[in-house]
Motif scaffolding. Structure first.
Motif, mmCIF file in Angstrom:
data_model
loop_
_atom_site.group_PDB
_atom_site.id
_atom_site.type_symbol
_atom_site.label_atom_id
_atom_site.label_comp_id
_atom_site.label_asym_id
_atom_site.label_seq_id
_atom_site.Cartn_x
_atom_site.Cartn_y
_atom_site.Cartn_z
ATOM 1 N N ASP A 355 -10.449 -3.927 -11.359
ATOM 2 C CA ASP A 355 -10.818 -4.099 -9.953
ATOM 3 C C ASP A 355 -9.577 -4.473 -9.151
ATOM 4 O O ASP A 355 -8.817 -5.371 -9.527
ATOM 5 C CB ASP A 355 -11.879 -5.192 -9.806
ATOM 6 N N VAL A 356 -9.383 -3.791 -8.029
ATOM 7 C CA VAL A 356 -8.177 -3.991 -7.224
ATOM 8 C C VAL A 356 -8.527 -4.170 -5.753
ATOM 9 O O VAL A 356 -9.656 -3.908 -5.318
ATOM 10 C CB VAL A 356 -7.193 -2.806 -7.372
ATOM 11 N N VAL A 357 -7.525 -4.617 -5.003
ATOM 12 C CA VAL A 357 -7.550 -4.647 -3.543
ATOM 13 C C VAL A 357 -6.430 -3.735 -3.069
ATOM 14 O O VAL A 357 -5.279 -3.880 -3.505
ATOM 15 C CB VAL A 357 -7.325 -6.064 -2.995
ATOM 16 N N VAL A 358 -6.742 -2.806 -2.181
ATOM 17 C CA VAL A 358 -5.732 -1.889 -1.658
ATOM 18 C C VAL A 358 -5.495 -2.221 -0.187
ATOM 19 O O VAL A 358 -6.432 -2.254 0.613
ATOM 20 C CB VAL A 358 -6.180 -0.422 -1.798
ATOM 21 N N GLN A 359 -4.228 -2.461 0.166
ATOM 22 C CA GLN A 359 -3.897 -2.823 1.540
ATOM 23 C C GLN A 359 -2.891 -1.826 2.106
ATOM 24 O O GLN A 359 -1.776 -1.682 1.605
ATOM 25 C CB GLN A 359 -3.292 -4.227 1.609
ATOM 26 N N VAL A 360 -3.300 -1.113 3.159
ATOM 27 C CA VAL A 360 -2.368 -0.239 3.872
ATOM 28 C C VAL A 360 -1.704 -1.032 4.986
ATOM 29 O O VAL A 360 -2.256 -2.010 5.493
ATOM 30 C CB VAL A 360 -3.069 1.014 4.414
ATOM 31 N N THR A 361 -0.511 -0.605 5.391
ATOM 32 C CA THR A 361 0.311 -1.410 6.288
ATOM 33 C C THR A 361 0.941 -0.559 7.384
ATOM 34 O O THR A 361 1.019 0.666 7.296
ATOM 35 C CB THR A 361 1.436 -2.106 5.500
ATOM 36 N N LYS A 362 1.459 -1.251 8.394
ATOM 37 C CA LYS A 362 2.186 -0.581 9.472
ATOM 38 C C LYS A 362 3.487 0.058 8.991
ATOM 39 O O LYS A 362 3.965 1.034 9.578
ATOM 40 C CB LYS A 362 2.489 -1.574 10.593
ATOM 41 N N THR A 363 4.103 -0.507 7.969
ATOM 42 C CA THR A 363 5.343 0.052 7.448
ATOM 43 C C THR A 363 5.145 1.368 6.721
ATOM 44 O O THR A 363 6.121 2.048 6.382
ATOM 45 C CB THR A 363 6.021 -0.937 6.486
ATOM 46 N N GLY A 364 3.903 1.728 6.460
ATOM 47 C CA GLY A 364 3.605 2.926 5.687
ATOM 48 C C GLY A 364 3.474 2.677 4.210
ATOM 49 O O GLY A 364 3.216 3.606 3.442
ATOM 50 N N PHE A 365 3.653 1.429 3.777
ATOM 51 C CA PHE A 365 3.448 1.087 2.373
ATOM 52 C C PHE A 365 1.968 0.884 2.085
ATOM 53 O O PHE A 365 1.193 0.497 2.962
ATOM 54 C CB PHE A 365 4.190 -0.195 2.006
ATOM 55 N N MET A 366 1.610 1.113 0.825
ATOM 56 C CA MET A 366 0.279 0.833 0.314
ATOM 57 C C MET A 366 0.441 -0.097 -0.883
ATOM 58 O O MET A 366 1.041 0.282 -1.886
ATOM 59 C CB MET A 366 -0.433 2.131 -0.088
ATOM 60 N N PHE A 367 -0.050 -1.330 -0.753
ATOM 61 C CA PHE A 367 0.029 -2.301 -1.830
ATOM 62 C C PHE A 367 -1.294 -2.311 -2.591
ATOM 63 O O PHE A 367 -2.362 -2.449 -1.978
ATOM 64 C CB PHE A 367 0.315 -3.698 -1.284
ATOM 65 N N VAL A 368 -1.220 -2.180 -3.930
ATOM 66 C CA VAL A 368 -2.399 -2.180 -4.778
ATOM 67 C C VAL A 368 -2.324 -3.426 -5.658
ATOM 68 O O VAL A 368 -1.401 -3.575 -6.460
ATOM 69 C CB VAL A 368 -2.483 -0.909 -5.641
ATOM 70 N N LEU A 369 -3.274 -4.343 -5.502
ATOM 71 C CA LEU A 369 -3.233 -5.661 -6.121
ATOM 72 C C LEU A 369 -4.461 -5.889 -6.992
ATOM 73 O O LEU A 369 -5.572 -5.476 -6.631
ATOM 74 C CB LEU A 369 -3.188 -6.750 -5.038
ATOM 75 N N GLU A 370 -4.262 -6.559 -8.139
ATOM 76 C CA GLU A 370 -5.399 -6.899 -8.978
ATOM 77 C C GLU A 370 -6.264 -7.927 -8.263
ATOM 78 O O GLU A 370 -5.767 -8.900 -7.702
ATOM 79 C CB GLU A 370 -4.907 -7.426 -10.326
ATOM 80 N N ARG A 371 -7.565 -7.708 -8.293
ATOM 81 C CA ARG A 371 -8.466 -8.471 -7.433
ATOM 82 C C ARG A 371 -8.613 -9.937 -7.844
ATOM 83 O O ARG A 371 -8.814 -10.802 -6.989
ATOM 84 C CB ARG A 371 -9.844 -7.806 -7.385
ATOM 85 N N ASP A 372 -8.492 -10.244 -9.124
ATOM 86 C CA ASP A 372 -8.665 -11.625 -9.581
ATOM 87 C C ASP A 372 -7.447 -12.503 -9.332
ATOM 88 O O ASP A 372 -7.568 -13.709 -9.148
ATOM 89 C CB ASP A 372 -8.997 -11.658 -11.078
ATOM 90 N N THR A 373 -6.278 -11.900 -9.307
ATOM 91 C CA THR A 373 -5.050 -12.687 -9.284
ATOM 92 C C THR A 373 -4.107 -12.372 -8.137
ATOM 93 O O THR A 373 -3.233 -13.181 -7.818
ATOM 94 C CB THR A 373 -4.268 -12.472 -10.594
#
Length: 655
Positions: A355-373
């Motif tokens: 399970d992840v959290v995906v965050q898109v940004t103004k810089t054009g980056f997409m950060f994909v983070l593990e949801r628990d940590t």
């Protein structure tokens, strides 16, 4: 519309019956119970009646007019932006107008069932337009199904209130709030006196989980150092009593991440949460996309990384306690706040679901983070970035760069690389580029002027992304444009503003520098950055690669003549995906709703909208028929055609 309208166009860049559950729908229905489709903001509908094979037969089946613009004076109309996405709740489609009028419609016909007007003042000057992106639904599992306010609609207002309405009737909920003269509302506004009415507002919908209503805020960025705090507040969904609050500025608490130097945070107004929020019901977590700390373009009074700002922050829903933080920009001086709802998704690694959290940004980056940590699913590395800021500034020497996916937009414009429609346009653009700093992403603001690229409207913006859970594809619409940001000694503010009242020149009161922000445009009013100026991008999130990318929109409604040149145009609003493999999106400045093939990016259908479609569409199934709905009311600051329509599309009924 004249081509020069690009100046306006680009200026705005500027469930389940649990205690906090999803919208209740009848057995035949399926679809959209939250602003982002589901509590995790996937913007995906589990419907497949409309397919790539038959989408060409899609037709408009009803249209509803809110009447929001009727009789409104010019000074109100110029601050109007219809960005709402309806939800399906209690057998109604429910949404809000830019003036916070809540409307419930019949999902099949668009016939009005009820409305509620909180009566906001229209003589204010909202920092971010008159905007209401949506409402939230909650069913009280402890109340009888037929009880008054046993199910509720919640909305934040432009004038700093939180409203609770009976979801069936639209009437204010008695017992919510402590003022008997104002049933159904609490004041959720600023903790400091406002410099002007509208400096503080609520533009994105609240979220409801575990019996708690959580609400962020939108605040003017650059007027002053001591701006109102960006406190996120959580209220009891039954009574309106404040349960907890969270300030995204870690005010001098050295034990918190970032280790603010003692006293420095006192000189920071806000790092608020203006974009939509996401919830993981099972884990009892709420995910906040926090903004840049104020003021935007000078951080010398707020030394350090500015903990919690420009971060995905995971809080315990019931207590507000911080579970983890991941910062996407250290010590932001570029207005690169997190503009979009974090998207909750499930990917696969080593044959196991993650399970992840995906965050898109103004810089054009997409950060994909593990949801628990909050640990990166794909590696993130710290890389050196340009230095040499103005006196008194203390930049971070490095910034976080995700290894995957690659950036969705260009992030550097080399000298001589400006674009122009004709030779003199290109020459003028390159002459400007020669005069300013342009050292790539994270070049600091300067006295001579700095190219901020991508500009402060993105990359991605509040439309966020959609996630197809079967195909593991993320779809996001992005912008490609630049700003020239110029600092000047604060004593010069008055004189500069008098010389050019129409320019965006702000004082950053309390800081040693004011700032001027100009779009990087040619004499013809077109962007100096090479097209496409707007794109739709699909990312394979299993391996972190770009699957396809295509221009989004034409210059039909921006050029002197309606030329359908596919250069891509600035876009605000977001996409939705369907089980059948379709993407629907408006957003672009040429006033169309389009359908694309999720696998290939091919455009399969489009329909002309009655006004700008700067909103995210939604879809649902009602009595066996799938509908696609979008608010088409335009955006004054973006320069698109204004209107007040909600439009529904469906396939012809079988006879």
């Amino acid at each position: 519309m004249a081509m020069v309208s690009w100046r306006q166009c680009l200026a705005w860049v500027v469930a389940l019956l649990l205690a906090g559950g999803l919208a209740r729908a009848s057995a035949e229905d399926g679809g959209w119970g939250h602003y982002g489709g589901d509590a995790g903001g996937q913007r995906h509908v589990e419907a497949s009646a409309i397919t790539p094979a038959n989408v060409a037969n899609l037709k408009e089946v009803w249209r509803y007019s809110t009447g929001a613009l009727a009789g409104k004076p010019a000074n109100v109309r110029k601050r109007y932006a219809f960005e709402a996405t309806p939800i399906l709740a209690e057998d109604n489609l429910v949404f809000c107008t830019p003036f916070n009028v809540v409307v419930a419609l019949d999902p099949a016909t668009g016939v009005e069932r009820w409305t509620y007007d909180p009566g906001i003042a229209l003589d204010q000057r909202p920092a971010n337009q008159f905007v209401c992106r949506g409402v939230a639904y909650w069913q009280d599992a402890g109340a009888p199904l037929d009880a008054t306010c046993g199910s509720r609609i919640f909305m934040g207002t432009n004038d700093g209130r939180l409203i609770a309405l009976d979801a069936r009737t639209g009437k204010p909920c008695p017992g919510f709030g402590s003022d008997p003269e104002k049933p159904g509302e609490v004041t959720a506004g600023a903790d400091r006196l406002l410099v002007w009415p509208g400096e503080y507002q609520h533009t994105s919908p609240p979220v409801v989980s575990h019996g708690v209503v959580i609400l962020g805020s939108s605040i003017g960025d650059n007027a002053r150092v001591d701006a109102p705090k960006g406190t996120v507040r959580a209220y009891d969904a039954r009574t309106g009593r404040l349960r907890w609050s969270f300030d995204p500025v870690a005010r001098g608490a050295a034990e918190k991440p970032g280790s603010w130097a003692p006293g420095t945070a006192a000189h920071t107004g806000q790092a608020n949460v203006w974009a939509p929020i996401s919830v993981d019901e099972k884990r009892g977590l709420v995910f906040l996309p926090t903004s840049s700390p104020s003021p935007d373009f000078f951080g010398g009074l707020r030394a350090g990384d500015d903990a919690y700002a420009d971060s995905v922050v995971a809080l315990n829903v019931e207590t507000g306690a911080v579970q983890w933080v991941f910062q996407t920009v250290h010590h932001d001086v570029w207005d690169y706040d997190l503009p979009a709802q974090p998207t909750l998704a499930t990917l696969t690694r080593d044959g196991k679901p993650v399970d992840v959290v995906v965050q898109v940004t103004k810089t054009g980056f997409m950060f994909v983070l593990e949801r628990d940590t909050g640990k990166p699913f794909f590696d993130v590395v710290e890389r050196p970035v340009p230095q040499g800021a103005v006196a008194g500034e203390a930049l971070s020497p490095t910034q976080p760069f995700p290894v995957k996916p690659p950036a969705l937009v260009p992030q550097k414009l080399e000298k001589g690389g400006a674009w122009g429609l004709v030779w003199f346009d290109k020459r003028a653009c390159n002459a400007t580029l020669d005069k300013v700093r342009s050292d790539g992403l994270f070049t600091p603001p300067s006295l001579e002027g700095t190219l901020i690229y991508p500009f402060t409207g993105g990359g991605a913006n509040w439309g966020g992304m959609s996630f197809d859970p079967a195909r593991k594809i993320a779809v996001v619409n992005v912008n490609n444009a630049g700003h020239i940001v110029t600092l000047f000694p604060s004593a010069e503010y008055k004189g500069r503003k008098e010389v050019d009242e129409s320019a965006e020149i702000v004082p950053q009161t309390g800081a040693p520098y004011g700032v001027r922000r100009d779009l990087f445009l040619s004499p013809l009013g077109l962007p100096c950055t090479p097209p496409p100026w707007g794109s739709l991008v699909a990312v394979d999130l299993e391996n972190g690669t770009i699957k396809w990318k295509r221009p989004l929109g034409t210059v039909r409604d921006l050029a002197p003549v309606p030329l359908p040149l596919e250069w891509g145009v600035p876009n605000f609003g977001g996409p939705l995906t369907t089980d059948s493999g379709l993407i629907f999106i408006g957003a672009a400045m040429d006033n169309y709703l389009r359908a694309f093939d999720t696998e290939t990016g091919d455009e399969l259908w489009k329909a002309r909208l009655p006004a700008g479609g700067q909103a995210t569409p939604m879809s649902y199934v009602w009595k066996g028929r799938q509908f696609v709905v979008i608010a088409a009311g335009g955006h004054a600051r973006a320069g698109t055609k204004l209107g007040d329509s909600v439009v529904a599309y469906a396939l012809p009924e079988r006879k």
